[in-house]
Design an enzyme around this catalytic site. Structure first.
Site, PDB file in Angstrom:
ATOM      1  N   ASP A   7      80.964  43.380  84.005  1.00 53.73           N
ATOM      2  CA  ASP A   7      80.988  42.609  85.242  1.00 53.73           C
ATOM      3  C   ASP A   7      82.340  41.924  85.374  1.00 53.73           C
ATOM      4  O   ASP A   7      83.115  41.876  84.417  1.00 53.73           O
ATOM      5  CB  ASP A   7      79.917  41.507  85.211  1.00 53.73           C
ATOM      6  CG  ASP A   7      78.497  42.068  85.330  1.00 53.73           C
ATOM      7  OD1 ASP A   7      78.344  43.211  85.803  1.00 53.73           O
ATOM      8  OD2 ASP A   7      77.554  41.340  84.936  1.00 53.73           O
TER       9      ASP A   7
ATOM     10  N   TYR B 232      62.751  30.776  59.052  1.00 55.52           N
ATOM     11  CA  TYR B 232      61.361  30.318  58.889  1.00 55.52           C
ATOM     12  C   TYR B 232      61.064  29.913  57.454  1.00 55.52           C
ATOM     13  O   TYR B 232      60.328  28.963  57.213  1.00 55.52           O
ATOM     14  CB  TYR B 232      60.389  31.398  59.357  1.00 55.52           C
ATOM     15  CG  TYR B 232      60.302  31.457  60.861  1.00 55.52           C
ATOM     16  CD1 TYR B 232      60.052  30.298  61.611  1.00 55.52           C
ATOM     17  CD2 TYR B 232      60.483  32.644  61.562  1.00 55.52           C
ATOM     18  CE1 TYR B 232      60.001  30.331  62.979  1.00 55.52           C
ATOM     19  CE2 TYR B 232      60.419  32.689  62.944  1.00 55.52           C
ATOM     20  CZ  TYR B 232      60.178  31.525  63.646  1.00 55.52           C
ATOM     21  OH  TYR B 232      60.114  31.545  64.997  1.00 55.52           O
TER      22      TYR B 232
END
Ligand SMILES: Nc1ncnc2c1ncn2[C@@H]1O[C@H](COP(=O)(O)OP(=O)(O)OP(=O)(O)O)[C@@H](O)[C@H]1O
Ligand SMILES: [Mg+2]
Lengths: 364, 636
Positions: free
Chosen positions: A249, A98
């Site tokens: 997974d 930013y």
């Protein structure tokens, strides 16, 4: 991250600026050399047992628009870091992104761009972003298990924490800095560490009391694990002598999570010897598990297939185990989640699946 | 048997031409309601333009379309042409196949002599109302008014009213009013579009169009009339056997040889002798006495002997400058970035008929980028709106590979897509249409070939332009690097290292390495403010000339002062490495008229960006074309 290492890091950063300055003074087109950061440029470091960047360098030249912007941004970041160190401040990567809004021509258009550039600087200077006073967002990966640590809190006070008894159900949160000056391992009463991909499975193991029953330290990876999580795993492995297993997974993305824990991630291959745990083992869902346990599955998407194929040419996966499992999954055209084990009841994973696999490995 | 034959003979009435066309009106272009309106306007406008041009008058057309009842319109077409003499009016408007052009071999819009009478006939058939014609010839104080319809059985006009009337506001001209069934639509096949396209290829014409009260004006873009065409005799290669036999029968010449040299173009006495020898016909025989067999071999021989191509002064191409003007006049709203220099091919011949192909391409600006390009087809300055897919002009576009010229084309065939409009004009003494409705040009190999050549020639310039754009884009990236980023890198690296800011000249010249020319024009208050930036980004001092292709007459002011040179201006540059020159010009030009090419000389062209090498014809003054306040305006 001592004061000394910081001032040395600044010196290294200044060298980059000096180099660019010198090139312009000599009337050359300024450029910067950076190792190629793709799977085509990682080599195995036998001494450390991890994958690191090889000798291929790419040129970032002001001759091209992109290159010119990158050089200018590099200088702005250097300047920003120097200023922070002088003023004894630090910032998050996101804050820096930013702040770059005010850098005119040098501003970034996405945070990935600025994150990558900081990694480039790590590679070129051989210092870490913490030395530049830049840190990631707190990512809050969790730990539950009978391990006792000393954490120096923000007031400089050392706090003794047992990661099973002194914490709530969500466990101990790993801070972004896990170096010695921040965290000391005091004591452990466990046999191994199990790193888990999903929050759902982590909670399942907690609820089933897997940590106490099997004398395990549970670590939640939260998807692709942050540097601090990987560093935490490595320190437990090296300093406390705990074997690490990775439970994920069964799909190409999970295989990559394992690879980054065990062998080093491609994006951070310059830090592999510091982040990777080469002895880590995979207890995640494989193509063989899908068949052996007859698990509920999903069809591989096109992206999944491409990812699997890419892994076949990824040097990190060139072992017999991985090539045969990846090929088997491509043939099966199916993938499965770790929570698919619930097909056989909520206790199946802790009573049957993990004990079976872990004793095969000789861990239980 | 004999009985049957006789009773059949009783029924066999002569089918008049009018009756035939009444039954086959699609052949004339009246096959749908929207099309009927366009066909009617087109026939009237074609005739008006033909008549004006023949008489050497700058056409001033008034077209009006007014809804009267459901699907019934009044069409008014008025011109300032020579007018039609009183006794001819019934024939022109009331008799099919009456025309002045059928036997004339010269370029004109009308060819068949059925156009306008067909309109009158269809108007009567569809609404039951007659047509009104008012015409006044030069020098006459009064005009003739005739109200008529067609007796289709007799192919003759039936005059309902004939009168003399004062028509003071015009010196000469013709006004036609017909009532016709039709439907008014918008878009590519509308009356408006037909007139707009007519304006493109007839920039010498002023058209006022009133559609249900809304007025549109297509202004003239030039005061120059098209070159008037010369009528020529038939060329031996084009003549059909039947025509030849008729000509032989009615020939007044005493000998076949004289008949050949007098009645045909390009037949010298030696050519005539050769034809006779090849045909085995006695050159001194009387033409009318040739046997049918002899006529046949004469016909065959005529097509075998080598004969010069027909003269081309029977053709009147639009010409590159006026194609560009015409396109600019009506394409302004799209602010195209480039008008590719139009191409007019040399005349060529098919089956003895001279013809000539012209092509113009407009590129960029607000033209849609991802749609097939628009093809504007014209035959003898008449827009062709229908049957695009059946037309040779389209086929020539389709069979070209446009990718190599910078346009997208799926599968390397078919109509390309991209922000472009392609104009194709064929001029001929006899345009080979696929039907009487004159909607599509037939696939004659010679015509396809010529069209392809013209397209390719034009497309080459398009490619050069697109290449230039790409090069410009690349170098404008470099421009950002050297103007913005390198100075910043130098400043910042000096700041961090605590050194003075280093000079960047050498770095910049090694990145650019070219002479950079960039022009920018802004319109404000009846003119353009143009700035031309010239920067020497080569490592060496440059002393070379820079030319601006702009008529010195339109330059109101310039800074610094330039020399007049060739057809424009010249600056003698003397720039050190990285030195720059800013040129400011004020040009008196209409909005949309700005275009200025920039050239350099005495420097390797690869070292120049934004300017071309000086063309060979720099010293030749451009063809003078009169500019007028060309504007398309629409107001309520
Ligand atoms: N507005 C007009 N002013 C003067 N003469 C005209 C006008 N309209 C028609 N004519 C004459 O009438 C003739 C017949 O016109 P018509 O449109 O029927 O046939 P055409 O123009 O010769 O051929 P086509 O059938 O191809 O249009 C023309 O050849 C021309 O001599
Ligand atoms: Mg006509």
């Amino acid at each position: 991250m001592s004061e000394q290492s910081q001032s040395e890091a600044v010196k290294e950063l200044e060298k980059i600026a000096e180099d660019i300055y010198r090139q312009i003074k000599e009337g050359k087109i300024p450029e910067m050399k950076i190792p190629v950061r793709t799977k085509n440029n990682i080599v195995f470091d036998i001494r450390h047992g991890v994958w690191k960047y090889g000798g291929n360098f790419g040129k970032r030249s002001a001759k091209k628009l992109d290159g010119a912007y990158m050089l200018l941004r590099t200088l702005y970041i250097l300047d920003f870091i120097k200023e922070m160190i002088e003023q004894r401040k630090s910032s998050t990567l996101r804050e820096m992104y930013y702040i770059s809004e005010g850098w005119n021509e040098a501003k970034f258009h996405a945070q990935d761009e600025s994150n990558n550039l900081v990694e480039d600087l790590e590679i070129v200077t051989r210092y870490m972003r913490e030395d530049f006073k830049l840190r990631p967002e707190e990512d809050g990966a969790r730990v539950i298990g009978n391990i006792t640590i000393n954490e120096t809190n923000r007031k400089g006070v050392k706090k003794r924490i047992n990661c099973r008894d002194d914490v709530g159900d969500s466990g101990y949160t790993i801070p972004y800095n896990v170096e010695r000056e921040k965290i000391e391992f005091l004591d452990v009463d466990a046999d191994f560490v199990i790193a888990i991909e999903t929050g759902g499975m982590f909670d399942r193991l907690v609820e089933n009391g897997f940590d106490e029953k099997e004398r395990a330290v549970l670590v939640h990876l939260k998807g692709q694990p942050a540097r601090s999580t990987r560093r935490f795993l490595k320190r437990m492995n090296e300093e406390m002598g705990l074997p690490v297993v990775v439970f994920t997974d069964g799909d190409p993305w999970s295989f990559r999570i394992f690879a980054s824990v065990a062998y080093g991630a491609i994006k951070t291959a310059h830090l592999s010897e510091y982040l990777a745990t080469p002895t880590a083992e995979f207890v995640g869902i494989t193509a063989s598990d899908i068949l052996n346990y007859d698990l509920p599955t999903d069809k591989l998407s096109e992206r999944d297939v491409d990812a699997l194929k890419a892994e076949l040419s990824d040097p990190r996966f060139q072992t017999e185990f991985w090539t045969s499992e990846i090929k088997a999954m491509l043939e099966l055209k199916k993938k499965a989640e770790q929570q698919a084990l619930a097909k056989y009841g909520l206790d199946f994973v802790t009573d049957t699946y993990l004990p079976e696999k872990l004793s095969d490995m000789g861990i239980l | 048997m004999a009985d049957i034959a006789e009773s059949l003979a009783e029924k066999q009435k002569e089918i008049s031409v009018s009756e035939f066309f009444e039954r086959n009106r699609h052949v004339l272009g009246f096959d749908s309601m929207p099309k009927s309106l366009i066909t009617a306007v087109k026939e009237g406008v074609d005739n008006a333009l033909d008549a004006c041009e023949e008489a050497g008058i700058l056409p001033e057309l008034y077209v009006e379309l007014k809804k009267e009842e459901d699907n019934e319109y009044l069409i008014v077409i008025q011109d300032n042409g020579p007018g039609i003499v009183r006794k001819n009016i019934p024939k022109v408007f009331g008799q099919l196949l009456y025309g002045s052009r059928f036997h004339a071999i010269r370029q004109s819009r009308g060819q068949q002599g059925i156009g306008i009478s067909g309109v009158v006939m269809y108007g009567f058939l569809s609404t039951g109302r007659p047509a009104r014609i008012v015409s006044k010839t030069k020098g006459k104080s009064a005009a003739t008014e005739v109200v008529l319809r067609i007796d289709t059985k007799k192919n003759r006009a039936e005059i309902i009213k004939e009168d003399v009337l004062l028509w003071d506001e015009v010196e000469h001209g013709t006004r036609i009013e017909v009532h016709i069934k039709g439907r008014l639509i918008k878009g590519k096949q509308s009356v408006y579009e037909y007139l707009r396209r007519t304006a493109i290829v007839n920039p010498h014409t002023r058209i006022t169009y009133v559609e249900n009260g809304t007025k549109y004006i297509f202004e003239r873009a030039t005061e120059i009339l098209p070159r008037s065409t010369v009528e020529i005799k038939p060329h031996p290669y084009g003549v059909e056997l039947g025509t030849l036999i008729k000509m032989l029968k009615s020939a007044k010449n005493r000998k076949v040889k004289a008949f050949l040299t007098d009645e045909f173009s390009r037949v010298s006495s030696s050519v005539a002798e050769e034809i006779c020898r090849k045909a085995g016909v006695d050159p001194s025989k009387k033409p009318a006495e040739l046997t049918p067999q002899e006529a046949k071999s004469l016909h065959r021989a005529m097509n075998k002997v080598r004969i010069m191509a027909p003269p081309s002064d029977c053709l009147s191409p639009i010409g590159a400058p006026l194609i560009k003007k015409g396109l600019k006049n009506v394409m302004k709203e799209y602010k195209p970035e480039y008008y590719v220099p139009p191409v007019t091919r040399e005349p060529s011949v098919y089956r003895g008929n001279p013809f000539q192909v012209e092509v113009g391409i407009v590129y960029g600006g607000d033209l849609p980028k991802d749609r097939p390009v628009e093809i504007l087809r014209f035959a003898n300055r008449v827009p062709l709106l229908y049957q695009q897919g059946a037309c040779a002009l389209t086929h020539a576009v389709e069979r070209m590979n446009w990718k190599q010229y910078g346009l997208e084309q799926k599968g390397g065939k078919g109509i390309p897509s991209g922000p472009a409009v392609i104009l194709i004009h064929i001029a001929s003494t006899r345009v080979p249409f696929t039907s009487e409705a004159k909607e599509a040009v037939a696939d004659i190999p010679e015509i396809l070939d010529e069209t392809t050549k013209a397209l390719k020639e034009c497309a080459r310039h398009l490619r050069l332009h697109i290449n230039k754009l790409q090069k410009k884009k690349k170098t404008s990236e470099k421009f950002v690097i050297v103007r913005k980023i390198i100075p910043e890198i130098a400043r910042k690296s000096a700041e961090i290292t605590g050194n003075p800011v280093p000079p960047i000249d050498r770095t910049i010249t090694s990145i650019m390495g070219v002479l950079w020319v960039d022009d920018d024009a802004k319109y404000s208050k009846n003119g353009y403010d143009v700035s031309v930036k010239v920067i020497n980004y080569t490592p060496k001092r440059l002393r070379i000339p820079l030319y601006l292709d702009i008529e010195p007459e339109v330059v109101e002011s310039m800074e610094p002062q330039a020399e007049r040179d060739g057809r424009g201006l010249r600056y003698d540059l003397d720039l050190q490495s990285t030195e720059e020159l800013d040129i400011k010009l004020r040009l008196r030009l209409e909005k949309g008229e700005y275009s200025m090419d920039i050239y350099t000389d005495k420097i390797n062209p690869v070292l120049v960006v934004g300017a071309d090498p000086l063309p060979g014809d720099w010293d030749i003054e451009a063809e003078k074309v009169i500019v007028s306040g060309a504007e398309v305006s629409g107001d309520e």
